[in-house]
Design a protein around this motif. Structure first.
Motif, PDB file in Angstrom:
ATOM      1  N   THR A  24       0.836  -1.205   0.000  1.00 12.11           N
ATOM      2  CA  THR A  24       0.000   0.000   0.000  1.00 12.11           C
ATOM      3  C   THR A  24       0.871   1.256   0.000  1.00 12.11           C
ATOM      4  OG1 THR A  24      -0.240  -0.336   2.366  1.00 12.11           O
ATOM      5  CG2 THR A  24      -2.097  -0.952   1.016  1.00 12.11           C
ATOM      6  N   ASN A  25       2.087   1.108  -0.456  1.00 11.54           N
ATOM      7  CA  ASN A  25       2.975   2.263  -0.643  1.00 11.54           C
ATOM      8  C   ASN A  25       3.200   3.084   0.626  1.00 11.54           C
ATOM      9  OD1 ASN A  25       3.126   1.621  -3.428  1.00 11.54           O
ATOM     10  ND2 ASN A  25       1.174   2.667  -3.758  1.00 11.54           N
ATOM     11  N   ALA A  84      11.602   2.208  -6.136  1.00 10.82           N
ATOM     12  CA  ALA A  84      11.442   2.107  -7.591  1.00 10.82           C
ATOM     13  C   ALA A  84      11.417   0.644  -8.023  1.00 10.82           C
ATOM     14  CB  ALA A  84      12.569   2.856  -8.297  1.00 10.82           C
ATOM     15  N   THR A  85      12.032  -0.231  -7.232  1.00  8.35           N
ATOM     16  CA  THR A  85      12.008  -1.652  -7.600  1.00  8.35           C
ATOM     17  C   THR A  85      10.576  -2.187  -7.533  1.00  8.35           C
ATOM     18  OG1 THR A  85      12.460  -2.403  -5.346  1.00  8.35           O
ATOM     19  CG2 THR A  85      14.366  -2.063  -6.762  1.00  8.35           C
ATOM     20  N   ILE A  86       9.784  -1.648  -6.615  1.00  4.84           N
ATOM     21  CA  ILE A  86       8.387  -2.086  -6.511  1.00  4.84           C
ATOM     22  C   ILE A  86       7.590  -1.572  -7.702  1.00  4.84           C
ATOM     23  CG2 ILE A  86       6.270  -1.886  -5.161  1.00  4.84           C
ATOM     24  CD1 ILE A  86       7.902  -1.979  -2.657  1.00  4.84           C
ATOM     25  N   ALA A  87       7.863  -0.328  -8.100  1.00 13.07           N
ATOM     26  CA  ALA A  87       7.179   0.215  -9.276  1.00 13.07           C
ATOM     27  C   ALA A  87       7.497  -0.640 -10.496  1.00 13.07           C
ATOM     28  CB  ALA A  87       7.598   1.658  -9.514  1.00 13.07           C
ATOM     29  N   ARG A  88       8.748  -1.044 -10.569  1.00 16.15           N
ATOM     30  CA  ARG A  88       9.146  -1.870 -11.708  1.00 16.15           C
ATOM     31  C   ARG A  88       8.452  -3.229 -11.677  1.00 16.15           C
ATOM     32  NH1 ARG A  88      13.402  -1.470 -15.426  1.00 16.15           N
ATOM     33  NH2 ARG A  88      13.612  -3.493 -16.422  1.00 16.15           N
ATOM     34  N   LEU A  89       8.329  -3.764 -10.475  1.00 15.99           N
ATOM     35  CA  LEU A  89       7.605  -5.029 -10.319  1.00 15.99           C
ATOM     36  C   LEU A  89       6.166  -4.858 -10.794  1.00 15.99           C
ATOM     37  CD1 LEU A  89       7.471  -7.952  -9.111  1.00 15.99           C
ATOM     38  CD2 LEU A  89       6.937  -6.894  -6.921  1.00 15.99           C
ATOM     39  N   ASN A  90       5.539  -3.771 -10.380  1.00 13.35           N
ATOM     40  CA  ASN A  90       4.167  -3.500 -10.803  1.00 13.35           C
ATOM     41  C   ASN A  90       4.071  -3.370 -12.321  1.00 13.35           C
ATOM     42  OD1 ASN A  90       3.135  -3.427  -8.188  1.00 13.35           O
ATOM     43  ND2 ASN A  90       3.602  -1.252  -7.937  1.00 13.35           N
ATOM     44  N   ALA A  91       4.997  -2.601 -12.892  1.00 16.16           N
ATOM     45  CA  ALA A  91       4.942  -2.361 -14.333  1.00 16.16           C
ATOM     46  C   ALA A  91       5.144  -3.657 -15.102  1.00 16.16           C
ATOM     47  CB  ALA A  91       6.016  -1.340 -14.721  1.00 16.16           C
ATOM     48  N   ASP A  92       6.138  -4.444 -14.674  1.00 16.14           N
ATOM     49  CA  ASP A  92       6.399  -5.696 -15.380  1.00 16.14           C
ATOM     50  C   ASP A  92       5.229  -6.665 -15.219  1.00 16.14           C
ATOM     51  OD1 ASP A  92       8.754  -4.765 -16.315  1.00 16.14           O
ATOM     52  OD2 ASP A  92      10.028  -6.334 -15.427  1.00 16.14           O
ATOM     53  N   PHE A 137       0.635   6.273  -9.166  1.00 16.27           N
ATOM     54  CA  PHE A 137       1.580   6.131 -10.276  1.00 16.27           C
ATOM     55  C   PHE A 137       2.584   5.017  -9.970  1.00 16.27           C
ATOM     56  CE2 PHE A 137      -0.002  10.463 -10.526  1.00 16.27           C
ATOM     57  CZ  PHE A 137      -0.444  10.493 -11.841  1.00 16.27           C
ATOM     58  N   GLN A 138       3.008   4.967  -8.729  1.00 12.17           N
ATOM     59  CA  GLN A 138       3.906   3.899  -8.286  1.00 12.17           C
ATOM     60  C   GLN A 138       3.243   2.548  -8.536  1.00 12.17           C
ATOM     61  OE1 GLN A 138       6.934   3.656  -6.735  1.00 12.17           O
ATOM     62  NE2 GLN A 138       6.842   1.790  -5.524  1.00 12.17           N
ATOM     63  N   THR A 139       1.973   2.448  -8.184  1.00 13.32           N
ATOM     64  CA  THR A 139       1.266   1.183  -8.358  1.00 13.32           C
ATOM     65  C   THR A 139       1.116   0.846  -9.838  1.00 13.32           C
ATOM     66  OG1 THR A 139       0.089   1.558  -6.308  1.00 13.32           O
ATOM     67  CG2 THR A 139      -0.863  -0.046  -7.822  1.00 13.32           C
ATOM     68  N   LEU A 140       0.929   1.877 -10.652  1.00  8.90           N
ATOM     69  CA  LEU A 140       0.808   1.630 -12.085  1.00  8.90           C
ATOM     70  C   LEU A 140       2.180   1.463 -12.733  1.00  8.90           C
ATOM     71  CD1 LEU A 140      -2.110   4.077 -12.935  1.00  8.90           C
ATOM     72  CD2 LEU A 140      -2.195   1.590 -12.770  1.00  8.90           C
ATOM     73  N   GLY A 141       3.213   1.508 -11.923  1.00  2.00           N
ATOM     74  CA  GLY A 141       4.545   1.181 -12.430  1.00  2.00           C
ATOM     75  C   GLY A 141       5.362   2.364 -12.891  1.00  2.00           C
ATOM     76  N   VAL A 142       4.925   3.570 -12.567  1.00  3.22           N
ATOM     77  CA  VAL A 142       5.698   4.738 -12.988  1.00  3.22           C
ATOM     78  C   VAL A 142       6.419   5.315 -11.776  1.00  3.22           C
ATOM     79  CG1 VAL A 142       5.655   6.945 -14.191  1.00  3.22           C
ATOM     80  CG2 VAL A 142       3.907   5.221 -14.677  1.00  3.22           C
ATOM     81  N   ASN A 143       7.732   5.208 -11.778  1.00  2.83           N
ATOM     82  CA  ASN A 143       8.525   5.759 -10.682  1.00  2.83           C
ATOM     83  C   ASN A 143       9.810   6.250 -11.300  1.00  2.83           C
ATOM     84  OD1 ASN A 143      10.671   5.851  -8.693  1.00  2.83           O
ATOM     85  ND2 ASN A 143       9.266   4.876  -7.267  1.00  2.83           N
ATOM     86  N   HIS A 144       9.975   7.535 -11.307  1.00  2.00           N
ATOM     87  CA  HIS A 144      11.179   8.093 -11.921  1.00  2.00           C
ATOM     88  C   HIS A 144      11.590   9.322 -11.116  1.00  2.00           C
ATOM     89  CE1 HIS A 144      13.873   9.941 -14.809  1.00  2.00           C
ATOM     90  NE2 HIS A 144      13.948   8.762 -15.386  1.00  2.00           N
ATOM     91  N   PRO A 145      12.874   9.454 -10.859  1.00  2.00           N
ATOM     92  CA  PRO A 145      13.322  10.586 -10.032  1.00  2.00           C
ATOM     93  C   PRO A 145      12.857  11.939 -10.569  1.00  2.00           C
ATOM     94  CG  PRO A 145      15.192   9.342 -10.942  1.00  2.00           C
ATOM     95  CD  PRO A 145      13.969   8.530 -11.170  1.00  2.00           C
ATOM     96  N   HIS A 146      12.664  12.058 -11.887  1.00  2.65           N
ATOM     97  CA  HIS A 146      12.198  13.337 -12.416  1.00  2.65           C
ATOM     98  C   HIS A 146      10.703  13.533 -12.186  1.00  2.65           C
ATOM     99  CE1 HIS A 146      15.709  13.270 -15.526  1.00  2.65           C
ATOM    100  NE2 HIS A 146      16.111  13.431 -14.280  1.00  2.65           N
TER     101      HIS A 146
END
Lengths: 637, 250, 218
Positions: B215-216, B231-239, C176-185
């Protein structure tokens, strides 16, 4: 007992190739009929278990940790050597071979070392394919750094966590095989004895560390990759769980122990701070690439390091060994540190320490570069000591780190018990009397990925082990003996804790069989150890039962074995009347204090055979024949 | 200095546990946290009491064995530090310290502070690897990898598998653990062929083991001794999303 | 279609559904809030707006259907994930010391329940009219005045807007994090957008009951 190294004939470069052709194969359908036990899940054990599983053997893998990923290979920091010559700086298989033989002070078997150098290149390929994130240059190709004992850059690394990344690669390969059903994993399960039937290794007795259940597990062959015995010193850079039990028990069942006195004292560790100290922390040797080692010129100079002017500092490694300088091999750097401390020039409160200074490196490379290279090591140092190494030089002191000695194995990595193979630090094979930095990872993976898959098959094809019943007399006796030992430990109603005995043993060993040894000290140790052992058995106190999770009981069993094994170590050290590599006998040194080897009398592997509890072990000698290198006095000047 | 400890004592997985209080009168600031427990344990043993069981091995912050929650924080108060690297100079004379095991349904207590974390191994078994058998690797320099990618892969690969992320997460989620592995392998060319199969299999296993969802909150990153990025979790979600939308096999 | 079931069964799948429906609902509340502000242009403007919406007919029902479905999915995924999270730690800590979780993140669950209760009430209050003291179909402006003229109702509306602020703050910043978007910018941008929405939308909504409460509109 006969020692037959089984080194193949032919020129050095062709030995392994032609040998592989000679080795018999097991056909794929038959492989799954063979059960193989692998003990230990470090680099050697995990890579062996994974590779054997891939080939189709039914593998059982045991480790005492809660997960195979925690084996102590994980803590190796600096790197792994390989003769890739990516740097175009003159490296070659032959040079890696020569550096390793020379680094080991000409006490290793030529053919094994050459094979190691050959295989080194495949290891890097394998690890990169597994996804090991080695350091890279901006062009995308692999980066290298230099390491002690070498004048070329051939060390591959993943920040200061190379061992971790390599182990995770092997662990992931192992987990893949577990999922595929070819490997069955037994974590929190400790090997307590070897089952030998009709002269062949046929299984192990284990204790389930959670339930306490003691069981015999049978197989067609046993592969031990159980690491070294550095914890005989109590304080070492080894993990707390590292122990000699598996190899020592195999010794008692008939496996010869090779060169037990060859232990490596690592020059760059964080000094001891108090009696409660439970372990010593290594600072990677890679630090010596950029750090400069020094002590004050004047005895008892208690000024803070930054207040000591340049001219009053003695950069003793650079002074004594100008061509290798701060990158002299470990044994030499360690002894040099001991020497300056013995002269009263040591630093820190205890006087047992020398400075490792990065001020020049920070000036030359900039803070960012230094942080990028060593940041995690610097942080670790600061966490432990509370001092900031970016501002103050580190204080370091040598500590027991690695054991070159181990169970004697032939060219196929088989011990003197047929069917018992020994890999990695647990065997004696490749490093002679001193191991070069970044070579332990290389050896563990060479043994596990690229040697045992061939040689084990040959053994199974030739020996064709017959089925054995679980209630075989030998199985029952071994089980009974293991249970008896556990009961004996628990029966004691003494007053002293296991750690008290272990600390005491460590003190004896560090003093008498540590960085520097002499006959009088070793004889003293040989008197003191049996006495300590005796008092252990009537005065140790282990609370709890055997049928439960009982960490004191685990420790007690390991210390009991160290208390016996220490004697073998001292005996070997006493008999070897020469100085070589990590074994420095103060009676045998040159005029300027360097090790004086005696190739006439001691160019052999000392392989000790167990002869009974009340009899002295029997010494067998495997002569070391050097056909390809010239036996020279090691010089790093 | 003098410290009071409240330590979780539990004889076995099915036994009830409770916090028990101990006084230690002579703690040196240079001791590590585990050395302080060693001293207490030796004292308990001399009295004939059971020592406190806790997992530990390398004591240099890399094996991931040590697993205890100190005053409500996995691995204690110091950022980016495992319990074994925590030193007593963090504490003051008279402090009271509460020590509990890592708590999660997926990590059953074995004894006292020791928990069973094999669920994490099973997540790796599901797909946390590159399926390359020994011997069939091309030359190590055959595939160049951009340094920033290799560095980011290394950042994620540093995970020591200790489970602090799970212990810290209010949902006992293993997303940071799984995310770190998916990121490490997913950033490298060697990890591409299995990238989407891997993420689906690992997430399925993770859910099966009884971990909660993400839940972030960000507590995992805060507790992580290797400071693995969210960011590794975001990547997990995206993948996972990409894999779910594009996979063709059942 | 098995993959959809499989996707929704997984924790990440449900989180993504929650984030996606959340994004849609954020769009809705923003639009809803903007429309509400017409109330300050007077009775005629507001009623005209209401009649315009009513006149959309099938389109209105399609919109309502989508919103209802989003809401149901949003609530169902939240509910089941919460249950799962609770089961993932049955034995809790004696001491806990969260460092990272923001107040808004911790308010998601109780705030969500409050919002759900509010939404149900709000629909029966100002759309259906069944819990309204004097509901007149077609007279949206009047219904708002009489409906929010009851002070406890206005206060309930205000409390719900407080919960909405917290919900938006964490929801928008983390979706956005949940949808997979995480970028320092992008992360700081998302955080600012979330904060802005968390202020503007609930304040815009709250303006109406406040205005009614203080008699600024009649």
């Amino acid at each position: 007992m006969e020692l037959n190294a089984g080194v193949p004939a032919g020129p050095l470069e062709k030995k392994w190739d032609s040998h592989r052709f000679e080795l018999r194969l097991v056909n794929p359908a038959n492989k799954r009929k063979h059960t193989v036990i692998v003990v230990g899940s470090g680099l050697a054990g995990a890579s062996a278990a994974a590779s054997l599983g891939e080939l189709g053997y039914k593998v059982q893998c045991y480790c005492f940790q809660d997960s195979p990923r925690r084996a102590h290979s994980i803590a190796a920091q600096g790197g792994i050597n390989a003769a890739k010559n990516y740097q175009n700086d003159g490296d070659s298989i032959h040079r890696l071979f020569y550096d390793t033989i020379k680094g080991g002070d000409f006490r290793a078997r030529e053919a094994n070392v050459y094979r190691l150098a050959q295989i080194s290149v495949n290891i890097i390929d394998q690890c990169v394919a597994q996804g090991v994130p080695f350091a890279r240059e901006y062009g995308g190709l692999l980066a290298n750094r230099s390491f002690g004992g070498a004048q070329v850059s051939r060390t591959f690394y993943a920040r200061g966590q190379t061992g971790q990344q390599l182990l995770l690669g092997a662990y992931q390969a192992l987990e893949r095989q577990i999922a595929a059903g070819t490997v069955e994993m037994f974590p929190r399960t400790e090997m307590l004895d070897l089952v030998v039937i009709d002269g062949q290794a046929r299984g192990i007795v284990t204790r389930n560390l959670v339930t306490g259940a003691v069981e015999a597990n049978l197989a067609d062959a046993v592969v031990m990759a159980t690491g070294g015995y550095g914890n005989v010193f109590y304080l070492s850079t080894n993990a707390k769980g590292c122990n000699v039990t598996a190899t020592f028990r195999a010794w008692k069942r008939g496996a010869a122990f090779g060169n037990p006195c060859y232990t490596q004292i690592h020059p760059t560790c964080i000094p001891v701070s108090g009696e409660y100290q439970s372990k010593l922390t290594l600072m990677s040797e890679s630090l010596r690439n950029d750090g400069r080692v020094w002590v004050p010129k004047r005895k008892g100079d208690k000024r803070p390091p930054t207040a000591i002017p340049e001219v009053e500092r003695d950069y003793y490694l650079e002074r004594k060994y100008p061509s290798f300088g701060n990158l002299s091999p470990r044994d030499i750097a360690s002894r040099a540190a001991k020497e300056v401390c013995d002269e009263g020039r040591g630093v820190g409160e205890t006087g047992l320490g020398v400075y490792l200074d990065f001020a020049d490196a920070i000036r030359r490379l900039g803070l960012d570069k230094v942080r990028e290279r060593y940041g995690n090591l610097f942080e670790m140092y600061e966490r432990i000591t509370g001092e900031n190494p970016y501002q103050l030089p580190m204080r370091i002191f040598p500590a027991a780190h690695y054991t070159m000695g181990g169970l004697w194995v032939d060219y196929n990595l088989m011990s003197t018990i047929p069917g018992l193979f020994v890999l990695g630090e647990a065997n004696f094979s490749d490093h002679g009397a001193n191991r070069l930095g970044a070579s332990a990872l290389m050896q563990g993976l060479a043994d596990g990925y690229f040697i045992i898959p061939y040689t084990l098959g040959d053994y199974l094809a030739r020996a064709r082990p017959a089925p054995v019943a679980g209630d075989h007399a030998a199985v029952k006796t071994t089980l009974a003996e293991v249970n008896g030992r556990i009961e004996r430990i628990l029966a004691g109603d003494g007053k002293r804790t296991v750690d008290e005995f272990h600390r005491e043993l460590g003190r004896i060993m560090w003093e008498c069989c540590g960085m520097e040894r002499n006959a009088a000290g070793l004889r003293r140790a040989l008197d003191a150890i049996p006495a300590l052992r005796k008092s252990f058995w009537y005065d140790v106190r282990v609370v709890g039962t055997g049928q439960e999770f009982n960490q004191s009981l685990e420790k007690a069993g390991r210390v009991a074995d160290f208390l016996e094994f220490a004697e073998l170590m001292c005996r070997d050290a006493l008999h070897r009347e020469e100085s070589c590599g990590g074994h420095f006998r103060s009676e045998h040194q040159t005029q300027d204090g360097e090790a004086a080897r005696d190739d006439e009398r001691f160019a052999y592997v000392a392989a000790w055979e167990y002869a009974g509890d009340d009899r002295e072990p029997i010494l067998h000698k495997e002569p070391l024949v050097f056909e390809n290198v010239h036996l020279a006095t090691r010089s790093y000047k | 200095m003098r410290l009071t400890l409240r330590v979780w004592r539990q004889a076995g997985p099915r036994d009830a546990g409770a916090l028990k209080q101990y006084e230690i009168p002579d703690v040196s600031p240079d001791m590590s946290f585990l050395e302080m427990l060693d001293v207490l344990n030796e004292r308990l043993e001399r009295q004939g009491d059971r020592p406190i069981a806790f997992d530990h091995d390398c004591r240099e912050g890399i094996c991931g064995s040590c697993s205890m929650t100190i005053d409500g924080r996995p691995h204690g108060p110091q950022q980016g530090t495992t319990t074994c690297q925590l030193h007593m100079r963090r504490y003051r004379d008279g402090d009271t310290i509460t020590i509990e095991p890592f708590r999660a349904t997926a990590f059953p207590v074995v004894r006292d502070l020791v928990v069973d974390r094999t669920a994490l191994d099973r997540i790796i078994q599901a797909g946390g690897f590159v399926g390359v058998a020994t011997g069939n690797a091309p030359d190590a320099n055959a595939i160049p990898i951009a340094k920033p990618d290799a560095d980011r892969a290394m950042d994620a690969a540093q995970c020591i598998g200790c489970g602090a992320c799970v212990a810290a997460c209010p949902n006992a989620s293993a997303m940071l653990f799984a995310g770190a592995k998916v990121t490490h392998l997913g950033l490298l060319p060697q990890g591409q062929p299995e990238r989407y199969r891997r993420v689906l299999a690992m997430v399925e296993r993770m859910d099966m083991e009884g971990f909660g969802g993400c839940t972030n909150f960000g507590e995992c990153h805060e507790a992580c001794p290797k400071e693995i990025s969210l960011a590794t979790i975001a990547r997990l979600n995206a993948d996972f999303l990409k894999a779910s939308l594009t996979r063709r096999d059942s | 279609m098995g993959w959809i079931a499989g996707f929704y069964r997984s924790t990440i799948g449900r989180k993504i559904v929650m984030a996606a429906t959340g994004l849609l609902l954020v769009g809705f509340v923003a639009a809803h809030m903007t429309g509400n502000l017409l109330i300050f242009r007077g009775r005629d403007a507001f009623d005209a707006y209401s009649h315009f919406l009513q006149g959309l007919g099938g389109l209105l029902w399609l919109g309502r259907g989508i919103l209802l479905a989003s809401l149901l999915l949003h609530v169902h995924s939240a509910w089941t994930l919460t249950r799962q999270a609770q089961a993932a730690r049955i034995d809790g800590y004696a001491e806990s010391d969260p460092r990272a979780a923001t107040r808004s993140a911790r308010a998601m669950r109780w705030g969500g329940v409050l919002l759900l209760v509010f939404i149900v009430y709000h629909i029966f209050h100002l759309t259906v009219g069944s819990v309204h003291p004097d509901f007149r179909r077609g007279e949206a402006y009047g219904n708002v005045m009489t409906g929010l003229g009851v002070s406890w109702v206005a206060l309930f509306y205000l409390a719900a807007m407080g919960a909405l602020a917290l919900h938006l703050r964490h929801g928008v910043s983390s979706l956005f994090q949940t949808l997979g978007v995480n970028h320092p910018h992008l992360n700081p941008v998302f955080a600012k957008v979330a904060t802005a929405l968390a202020f503007v939308v609930p304040l815009g909504f709250a303006a109406v009951p406040l205005a009614v409460l203080f008699g600024l509109v009649r």
